[in-house]
Scaffold this motif. Sequence first.
Motif, PDB file in Angstrom:
ATOM      1  N   GLU A  26       0.862  -1.623  -0.232  1.00  0.00           N
ATOM      2  CA  GLU A  26       0.172  -0.357   0.180  1.00  0.00           C
ATOM      3  C   GLU A  26       0.899   1.397   0.204  1.00  0.00           C
ATOM      4  N   THR A  60     -12.052   3.129   0.026  1.00  0.00           N
ATOM      5  CA  THR A  60     -13.080   2.451   0.220  1.00  0.00           C
ATOM      6  C   THR A  60     -13.014   2.522   2.358  1.00  0.00           C
ATOM      7  N   SER A  80      -4.093   9.810  -2.310  1.00  0.00           N
ATOM      8  CA  SER A  80      -2.803   8.907  -2.901  1.00  0.00           C
ATOM      9  C   SER A  80      -3.407   8.421  -4.381  1.00  0.00           C
ATOM     10  N   THR A 137     -20.644   1.182  -7.016  1.00  0.00           N
ATOM     11  CA  THR A 137     -18.733   1.140  -6.886  1.00  0.00           C
ATOM     12  C   THR A 137     -18.585  -0.407  -6.263  1.00  0.00           C
ATOM     13  N   LEU A 138     -19.068  -0.641  -4.646  1.00  0.00           N
ATOM     14  CA  LEU A 138     -17.999  -1.567  -3.752  1.00  0.00           C
ATOM     15  C   LEU A 138     -18.684  -2.924  -4.263  1.00  0.00           C
TER      16      LEU A 138
HETATM   17  C1  LIG Z   1     -17.006   9.577   0.079  1.00  0.00           C
HETATM   18  C2  LIG Z   1     -17.177   8.196  -0.270  1.00  0.00           C
HETATM   19  C3  LIG Z   1     -18.099   7.610  -0.401  1.00  0.00           C
HETATM   20  C4  LIG Z   1     -18.203   6.556  -1.137  1.00  0.00           C
HETATM   21  N1  LIG Z   1     -19.197   5.828  -0.592  1.00  0.00           N
HETATM   22  C5  LIG Z   1     -19.184   4.402  -1.884  1.00  0.00           C
HETATM   23  C6  LIG Z   1     -20.439   3.573  -0.923  1.00  0.00           C
HETATM   24  O1  LIG Z   1     -21.167   3.579  -0.167  1.00  0.00           O
HETATM   25  N2  LIG Z   1     -20.605   2.348  -2.025  1.00  0.00           N
HETATM   26  C7  LIG Z   1     -19.540   2.510  -2.718  1.00  0.00           C
HETATM   27  O2  LIG Z   1     -19.892   1.214  -3.530  1.00  0.00           O
HETATM   28  N3  LIG Z   1     -19.070   3.240  -3.288  1.00  0.00           N
HETATM   29  C8  LIG Z   1     -18.299   4.641  -2.443  1.00  0.00           C
HETATM   30  N4  LIG Z   1     -18.031   5.405  -2.963  1.00  0.00           N
HETATM   31  C9  LIG Z   1     -16.528   4.953  -4.009  1.00  0.00           C
HETATM   32  C10 LIG Z   1     -15.981   3.702  -3.098  1.00  0.00           C
HETATM   33  O3  LIG Z   1     -15.074   4.091  -2.421  1.00  0.00           O
HETATM   34  C11 LIG Z   1     -14.675   3.607  -3.999  1.00  0.00           C
HETATM   35  O4  LIG Z   1     -14.876   3.337  -5.425  1.00  0.00           O
HETATM   36  C12 LIG Z   1     -13.623   1.865  -3.699  1.00  0.00           C
HETATM   37  O5  LIG Z   1     -13.356   2.228  -2.919  1.00  0.00           O
HETATM   38  C13 LIG Z   1     -12.813   2.353  -5.035  1.00  0.00           C
HETATM   39  O6  LIG Z   1     -12.851   1.015  -4.306  1.00  0.00           O
HETATM   40  P1  LIG Z   1     -10.676   0.584  -4.548  1.00  0.00           P
HETATM   41  O7  LIG Z   1     -10.058  -0.796  -4.647  1.00  0.00           O
HETATM   42  O8  LIG Z   1     -10.775   0.330  -6.462  1.00  0.00           O
HETATM   43  O9  LIG Z   1      -9.780   1.774  -4.432  1.00  0.00           O
HETATM   44  P2  LIG Z   1      -9.643   2.101  -3.234  1.00  0.00           P
HETATM   45  O10 LIG Z   1      -9.622   1.720  -2.219  1.00  0.00           O
HETATM   46  O11 LIG Z   1      -9.686   4.076  -3.173  1.00  0.00           O
HETATM   47  O12 LIG Z   1      -7.885   1.763  -3.280  1.00  0.00           O
HETATM   48  C14 LIG Z   1      -6.485   1.811  -3.616  1.00  0.00           C
HETATM   49  C15 LIG Z   1      -5.699   1.638  -2.866  1.00  0.00           C
HETATM   50  O13 LIG Z   1      -4.780   1.905  -3.569  1.00  0.00           O
HETATM   51  C16 LIG Z   1      -3.688   2.680  -3.267  1.00  0.00           C
HETATM   52  N5  LIG Z   1      -2.394   2.986  -4.087  1.00  0.00           N
HETATM   53  C17 LIG Z   1      -2.388   3.923  -5.369  1.00  0.00           C
HETATM   54  N6  LIG Z   1      -1.235   3.517  -5.743  1.00  0.00           N
HETATM   55  C18 LIG Z   1      -0.610   2.648  -5.445  1.00  0.00           C
HETATM   56  C19 LIG Z   1       1.166   1.985  -5.854  1.00  0.00           C
HETATM   57  N7  LIG Z   1       2.120   2.799  -6.655  1.00  0.00           N
HETATM   58  N8  LIG Z   1       1.089   1.155  -4.925  1.00  0.00           N
HETATM   59  C20 LIG Z   1       1.091   1.252  -3.396  1.00  0.00           C
HETATM   60  N9  LIG Z   1      -0.849   1.384  -3.363  1.00  0.00           N
HETATM   61  C21 LIG Z   1      -1.279   1.700  -4.527  1.00  0.00           C
HETATM   62  C22 LIG Z   1      -4.351   3.607  -2.347  1.00  0.00           C
HETATM   63  O14 LIG Z   1      -3.109   4.329  -1.694  1.00  0.00           O
HETATM   64  C23 LIG Z   1      -5.607   3.501  -2.137  1.00  0.00           C
HETATM   65  O15 LIG Z   1      -5.721   2.908  -1.041  1.00  0.00           O
HETATM   66  C24 LIG Z   1     -17.628   5.946  -2.244  1.00  0.00           C
HETATM   67  C25 LIG Z   1     -16.495   7.108  -2.605  1.00  0.00           C
HETATM   68  C26 LIG Z   1     -16.323   8.451  -1.917  1.00  0.00           C
HETATM   69  C27 LIG Z   1     -14.980   9.292  -1.866  1.00  0.00           C
END
Ligand SMILES: Cc1cc2nc3c(=O)[nH]c(=O)nc-3n(C[C@H](O)[C@H](O)[C@H](O)COP(=O)(O)OP(=O)(O)OC[C@H]3O[C@@H](n4cnc5c(N)ncnc54)[C@H](O)[C@@H]3O)c2cc1C
Length: 561
Positions: free
Chosen positions: A40, A49, A285, A531-532
């Motif tokens: 991470e 998330t 990030s 999305t989740l």
């Molecule tokens: C306030 C808010 C409320 C939301 N509520 C909802 C909801 O209730 N339900 C829903 O479906 N969606 C919701 N969403 C959208 C949802 O949060 C996201 O679509 C989802 O969390 C994305 O998950 P992910 O694992 O793809 O990315 P993320 O959860 O963003 O995780 C990506 C991770 O990768 C890390 N990373 C980045 N680059 C690198 C690298 N080069 N090397 C290693 N690590 C790296 C980042 O630091 C981050 O920790 C919400 C979003 C926000 C902002």
Amino acid sequence: MDPLQITTSEVDVVVLGSGAAGLVAALAARESGATVALFEKAELIGGSTAISGGVCWVPMNHHMDEAGAPDSREAALAYLRSLSLGQMNPALAEAFIGGARETVEWLESVTDLKFTLIPGYPDYHPEHPGGRPSGGRSLDPGLFSYERLGPWAAKVAKSRRSARLRITDTTLGGGTGFLDDETLAHREQHDLRGCGAALVGPLLAALLRAGVEPVLEARATDLINEDGRVCGVRLVIGAAEGPQHAHLARARHGVIIATGGFEWNPQLVSTFLRGPMTAPASVPSNEGDGLLMALRAGAALANMPQAWWAPTVSVPGDEAFGRPRATLLNRERTLPGSIMVNSAGLRFANEAANYNALGGAFHTLDPVEFGYRNLPCWLIFDGRNARDFGSFGTPAGTPIAPWITRATTIPELAGALGIDVDGLSGTVARWNSFVDAGDDADFGRGRSAYDRWSGDGRHRGEVASTLGRLDEAPFFAVPVYSGTLGTSGGPRTDVDGRVLDPVGVAIPGLFAVGNAAAAPTALAYGGAGGTLGPIIVFGRAAGLAAARSGAERPAVARTVD
Ligand SMILES: Cc1cc2nc3c(=O)[nH]c(=O)nc-3n(C[C@H](O)[C@H](O)[C@H](O)COP(=O)(O)OP(=O)(O)OC[C@H]3O[C@@H](n4cnc5c(N)ncnc54)[C@H](O)[C@@H]3O)c2cc1C
């Protein structure tokens, strides 16, 4: 960075990113016997998330059966198809619906997650074919006690606003948004966290039990490719301002990119997104590192102009990882006594529509003026609204925060903000006439079951939940921005998260999932958790596929469209 210090490691599956996509993928790979390393980039676990609502939109989930309101594959597919606008890959949509129920059952068996239905929460387009006006597909992860994470509890990202709330305590989920003192004290005493933290906590706990400890402040920079196969990744480990060293993580079976979207990378944003996006609400990030790595590995792209759009506001104090972050404008724009207007003083959309669809209104180009017609834009509300509902974290009955612009008359408010005075005065009069008639003749606000859900809870289900006169001084205004929850374009993948090259052949050893990949539902945001829901389904699929990957070189993708 110390150029001389290079550490190495070797496992079966390397996962990059610790949001839902990375955590679920890592858990699935580990559960099927693979050794796993999870890296991470940020100093805290959980990505967007962890600060999200944590709601997962899962058609056909078993909790719907238990509630006596079962779903069907046909209805769910018809619904997604109705939102596709020709962009959705049917094989991915079918794989999502096909794997949805099983994924929830699996998560509830291998982690401490126990989802519940959010009673009555409608789909976002409930009147479309297969839509659910009375909900059932949106699941709440509940509460999770971070006491169970020991020292890891302090290493998970926290939302300032929703840390102690279940989604059903929030106004979005049907609650008031506030806890009584006793409940709050109980939750604080046991470090009970809800919303996104209640999704991340159990996933992290299960991973730790399985022997996988995330490595923090570990930024992946380049994939390692040997003999046409991705077999590892280079990382920089250590805080940007402290000592750093290079790390080479070898992956015998595969690398899963789960690094979130590219919304915090201005160059990628201006290159790819379909219109202005200036205020992301996600973690800073998420800078598109995974997208750049996949591009260099020869990935085909899909859905690149799209994001999970959202109107946002800038509330002082809201930040993530030390950087200011926008706040979603979800509730305030749906309440009676509030409208949104552009600089001509005109309304331009149904303010109570779901955020993802509403985001499209910010991309309307005026062909004569050659500018974006609805930017800048403001939320306008009146004294009655402020008194009855509070605003942006202030409870009803407390003073409205000083950062919010106020005026004693509508013309004075318009003048203070540079909004056309006659335009705004006329719009407010027109709005009040619609309220009196009980119908928004311009944009149909209040006609959908969804519009009647999130406004004034005292009138849930009635048009009065969202239609209300705007006529009591003082009047208030807040600038609204075109924002996002995260971008939704990225490498094209097959149903198992394998990254495809431009002719549809899987790049051996490379997987992508979550907002780092092209969204399997493309433009469609089915309902709360849109999305989740797909992320947990495809996260699991990618983890399982990566764990057993290695034999096929090169593999032909299972999805051909
Ligand atoms: C306030 C808010 C409320 C939301 N509520 C909802 C909801 O209730 N339900 C829903 O479906 N969606 C919701 N969403 C959208 C949802 O949060 C996201 O679509 C989802 O969390 C994305 O998950 P992910 O694992 O793809 O990315 P993320 O959860 O963003 O995780 C990506 C991770 O990768 C890390 N990373 C980045 N680059 C690198 C690298 N080069 N090397 C290693 N690590 C790296 C980042 O630091 C981050 O920790 C919400 C979003 C926000 C902002």
